[in-house]
Every structure is written in C-alpha cells, then in structure tokens.
Scaffold this motif. Structure first.
Motif: not given
Lengths: 519, 116
Positions: A224-229, A279-288, A297-301
């Motif tokens: 998802l983080p590759d495909a959606h953007p 939890v995992v996805a929002i932490l990943m979103a923070l560093i983008q 990433y926020s969508s996954i969260s």
C-alpha cells in the motif's frame, strides 16, 4: 429493487463507451464520466432505507446469483458513490496533465463497477469476480503514469493482489467442497447447522489473509505505501478512500459476520490485527517526508481503528455480552469507515492540488503555501483536524465511540492504544500543516497560484462534509443511516432469512432445475 | 494424494513468488499459484468414472443422472477464474516489459526506487 442492477450496469457500460469517444475531444469523456457518477450517486441516494434481494435472471437463491441490499451494503454503496462523484469532478482538471483520458475514466468506471458489485453481491464466487474486476482496474491505474516508481509499485501491488485473490478463491473452493453452495446466506445456514470443522477454520484463515491483504492490515500492508502514492492523486483518493474498504474491510466483515458468524478467536484476531496496524503504521507515517506516502501510512493506521471497532463488537457478541456494547463497537467502526472515506479522500485530493500547483510531493520543498492557496489550505486543515480527532469534527466522535466500546467491554489495553495512536495521528497532521502551509516558503520554491475551481469545489464539499457529518449521530439520521447497518452485523439470522426467504417467494417455474442442483 | 500434490503445487508457487529475483519468474510463480487453486476447484467437482454433466429434460425424471455426473459448477467457476487470471497475468507481463524498457533488466534487486 428493480434499479439495483443499474448500480453495476451503468459504470460497466460507461466503461466500454469511454475509450470509443474521439480522442481529440477529451471534454466529452470528462462529461460522460461525471454524468455517470452523478447518476450513481442519485441512484444510491434513492435507495436509502430500502432493503431487498434481486435475483439476477430470475434464478432464485441458492441456485442463482443474488444482489442483496441492506443497511450495511447501502452505507458502503453511498460512500463509494459520493467519493467517486467528487473525484471525477476533481479529475476533469487534474488529469489534463495526462494523455488518454478516455482510458483513465474507463478504468475508473471499471473499478467503480467492481466495487459496487462486490458490495451488493450475495454470492461468494461472484464476490471474488467483482473483487478481481476492481483490483485489475486498480493495478492498471496505479501504473497509469508509466514512470519507473509507478510501474514498480503496480507490479508489486499486482503480485501481492493476485496472491491474495488466490487465497480467497481457495477459501471459496474449500467452502464449496464442505458445504456444497456458494450463496452467502445458504452457506451461513449450513454453517450454523453443522458448525465449523478444521477445514472450515482453514478457509476462514484464508479469507482473513486474503481480504486482510486487500485491506492492507499490518503485516499484509507492504504494497500500500508504494501503490497509493504512485497513482494519480484522484486515484489515490479512490484507493485509500473507498477501494480498500469496499473490497477489503467490507468483504471481510460480510464473510466473517454474516457467513461464518463471529467467534471469540476471530474477534480477538481482528482486534490484534487492528491494533498492530494502528500502532505500526502511525509510527511509520511520522517519519515520512513524502506527503502522499505519509497519507498512505496513515490510511493503514485508520483501517486499524475500523478493525478494532469491529473486533470489539464481535468479541462482545461472541461472548454473549450486552448487545448495547456490541452495537456501540460496530457503530464506531462503521462511522469511522465512512468518516475515513471522506477525510482521507479530501487529504489525497489536497495533496494532488499541492502537487498540481508546486510540482512536488516533498514536504520540505513546500512551506508557506497557506497564503497562496487558501482554499486548499483550509480544506486540508479541516481534514487534518478531523482525522486527528479534534472535537467537534466527525473523526473525534467515531474514535470516541470505538474507545468507549473498548472501555465498556473491559479491553483497557486496546483503548489505551487507540488513545495514544490518536495523539500521534494529530502530531503527524500538525507536521503536514507546519511544513506545507505555515512558515516560510522553502528555498528555491517559486510562487504558485490556487488551483482551478473544478478542483476547489470537490475539496470544499468534502470539507463541509467533514464538518457536518457529526450530525449523523443525532437520533434521526442515526436511525436511518447507521442503525440499519449495525443491525445487519448484529443479527446474522435476519440476513440469512432475508435472502433465503426469497427462495420461496419467487415463482415455482424452476422446480426441475432446482432438483438437479440440490442433488 | 491428488490433493496433496495440489497443495505441493501451491507451495511451489508461493515459494517462487517470495524468493525469485526475476520479474518473469515471479509472474510464472503467480501463474503456478493460480493453476494450483484452479486444479483444486476442478478436483472438488470431479467424480471417478463420472459422465459429462449434460442432460435433456427426458433424462431427469427418476434417473441416476445426478449420482453419475460430475459437478458442473466448479468447472464453470474455473473457466471464469482462468479468464480473470489471464487478464491479470497479461497486465503483469505488460508492466514487466515497461520496467525492462526503463531499467534494462528484469532483476528486482536492481529495480529499487521504492522502499517499504
């Protein structure tokens, strides 16, 4: 009910007409696509409060394929119709950067047809077919720009997507092998009669993995983080806003709750998967730093929240607890699902507007855009506050309901995680606001203009929806819109009855054929 | 035994899709997974020494047709599934070709603009 097949027939036929239109007149394609989605929206709005079964070709269930309209499918249907209408309006100007707009809309319509079909169908194999229709169109749309990243993302998405589809098909084959039917209601009847044996539980696991991959739950989220953007912005809005919900979350929930009937283990699995995703996805979103990747990433969260809500409701239901608390969990999850469709599509559209104006997606290269693009900035601010859960916006209430359901059913750990993730979500979106709209322009950034009206209007409408949707929790609208959907999840027997009851109501002309099928 | 072989085929496909580095080999692995699932569906409806599931009305009444014929429904489903997987595979091959044109290689370790 006679109108129900039109929800699939309109987008499907428009999808075939669109590539035939003259290429030199791209405006014709724009108009046709907007008209078609407007018609779908009107049709979906007309169906409010109705429920019923349409037997395709007059073949009665369980032999023929049925389309089932109830509270739950209507809620997803209207969300898909609303978002796809606003996105087509936005596309009219945004897609001027690309050639072959007829084909773009054709794929778009194919995706809408697949989603509407997957939402309406009452047949497992038909569900698989419609999911594939929507998925193939989305693989192609992700690669639409034909740049390196887009092709790479599309390939990754297509490989993982087809593995997921194979899992789903294998699950359906197993269910057919065990119970001899693919009609969802008939299957539900047989499952409640005979209970689940190990093979049925294996197929349940296959469904969770397959639909979980389509819904991008962690650990099935890698594509998802590759495909959606990588997709064009309006398509990102469709993929994140409605596609993962219609063919992922909705299909999973329908199969788990209406066909298998929820058990304590399944409910726990949903809660755990949901919380990990959150939890995992929002932490990943923070560093983008890439805006669209951050949104993905926020969508996954946020899908994690939805799953947590369904899981809590299911856990209470399976344990025979208070139906009020179970309904609270489902209500929160469904409300958050609709809310997320609205604010995430708005965020992706505003990221598209930013990319259209500045030519970049990197937050560090923006800065100070608030003054130059007031409408985009305002819409993005509303959506950011809504997704961050600031009262009185819609996101606050849906999260509050989910957390309340967690607390009142005694799942304090999950409630705490939901609260913490909500705070992190707000932080993520404050970062977006700070770097994109506030502060000073980044060095070397040229001055820009606000995007055209055709792009501003859909964003404004979605922002107004974000502000107004909290009203859906008032007793009147809640009773009409959300309660029927909750009821479908609460009462599995009613779903089975509503479909199987049609079998006796429809004419007796096919007796002989019925006999063959039943033997 | 047949079911075991079918499961083995599925595992071979999954293993390939997860470990192969070449785009074409990944596509082949996905095709193998799909074939395994289709084979399973066919086996669900198969009956040893069965007859073709074609019937005229006169034959139906009181005959042994239903106990002798193979189940036609999985066959119809497999036809649909084959058409769908053909579409998906064609799309994947097209994307792989475009990737080859841009990168000049089919090796995914060299096609790395995106990171998870």
């Amino acid at each position: 009910m006679k109108l129900l097949p039109l929800m699939i027939a309109i987008p499907l036929s428009v999808a075939f007409i669109l590539p035939l239109l003259p290429k030199k007149r791209p405006r014709m394609a724009d108009c046709l696509a907007v008209l078609a989605t407007l018609a779908l929206l009107a049709l979906a709005a007309m169906l409010i409060g109705q429920s019923g079964v349409y037997a395709l070709g007059g073949w009665r269930p369980p032999v023929g394929i049925v389309l089932v309209l109830d509270g739950l499918s209507w809620l997803v249907l209207i969300t898909v119709a609303l978002v796809s209408f606003l996105v087509t309006v936005f596309s009219a100007r945004y897609m001027e950067q690309y050639t072959a707009r007829g084909r773009y809309y054709a794929l778009f319509m194919l995706m809408v047809a697949g989603m509407n079909g997957a939402v309406l169908t009452g047949d497992m194999f038909n569900l698989y077919v419609f999911i594939e229709v929507a998925a193939v169109a989305s693989y192609a749309l992700v690669a639409f720009g034909c740049h390196e990243e887009e092709l790479e993302a599309s390939f990754k998405y297509a490989v993982l997507g087809s593995i997921a589809s194979s899992f789903i098909l294998l699950g359906i084959a197993l269910m057919y092998c065990l119970f001899g039917t693919v009609n969802m209601a008939h299957l539900g009847q047989k499952v409640s009669a005979s209970g689940l044996n190990r093979a049925a539980i294996f197929s349940l696991v296959l469904f969770i993995a397959g639909f979980g991959l389509k819904a991008a739950l962690v650990p099935f989220h890698a594509w998802l983080p590759d495909a959606h953007p990588s997709a064009p912005a309006p398509i990102s809005a469709m993929l994140s806003g409605v596609l993962i919900k219609a063919i992922g979350v909705y299909a999973l929930i329908r199969v788990l709750f209406n066909v298998f009937g929820v058990t304590a283990q399944v409910a726990t699995a949903l809660m755990v998967l949901g919380t990990i995703s959150m939890v995992v996805a929002i932490l990943m979103a923070l560093i983008q730093w890439d805006l669209k990747r951050l949104l993905a990433y926020s969508s996954i969260s946020q899908i994690g929240y939805v799953m947590l809500g369904f899981g809590v409701g299911g856990a209470v239901l399976a344990a025979g607890g208070s139906p009020v608390i179970a309904a609270l969990g489902f209500l929160g999850a469904l409300f958050h699902l609709v809310n997320h469709a609205v604010f995430k599509s708005l965020l992706f559209l505003s990221s598209g507007a930013l990319e259209y104006a500045t030519g970049t997606r990197q937050l560090k290269e923006m800065g100070g855009l608030g003054k130059e693009m007031p409408v985009t900035a305002g819409a993005s601010l509303v959506a950011s506050l809504a997704i961050g859960g600031v009262p009185p916006l819609n996101g606050f209430f849906s999260k509050l309901i989910i957390i309340l359901a967690c607390v009142s059913s005694g799942h304090y750990g999950f409630a705490l995680a939901a609260v913490l993730v909500s705070i992190f979500t707000l932080a993520v979106y404050m970062k977006v606001q700070k770097y994109a709209f506030l502060g000073k322009p980044a060095e070397g950034r040229k001055s820009v203009h606000e995007v055209p009206a055709a792009m501003r209007i859909p964003m404004t409408l979605l922002a107004v929806l974000c502000l107004g949707m909290s009203l859906m929790l008032l007793p009147g609208p809640k009773k009409r819109v959300l309660d029927p959907a909750v009821q479908v999840l609460m009462d599995r027997d009613a779903y089975i009855q509503s479909v199987m009851g049609v079998a006796s109501a429809l004419g007796a002309g096919q007796e002989t054929d019925m006999k063959i099928a039943e033997n | 035994m047949h079911y075991f072989l079918c499961l083995l085929l599925l595992m071979v496909g999954l293993f390939g899709a997860l470990t192969q580095k070449n785009l074409i080999k990944i596509i082949l692995s996905v095709a193998i997974i799909e074939h395994a699932v289709n084979t399973f569906l066919i086996m669900v409806g198969y009956r040893h020494d069965g007859t073709a599931p074609i019937v005229d009305r006169a034959q139906v009444a009181g005959s042994s047709f239903a106990s002798g014929a193979v189940d036609p429904l999985p066959q119809a489903m497999v036809l649909t599934a084959i058409v769908i997987s053909l579409g998906v595979l064609a799309l994947m091959v097209a994307v792989a070709m475009r990737l080859y044109h841009t990168y000049g290689t089919y090796d995914i370790t060299e096609i790395r603009k995106l990171r998870g």
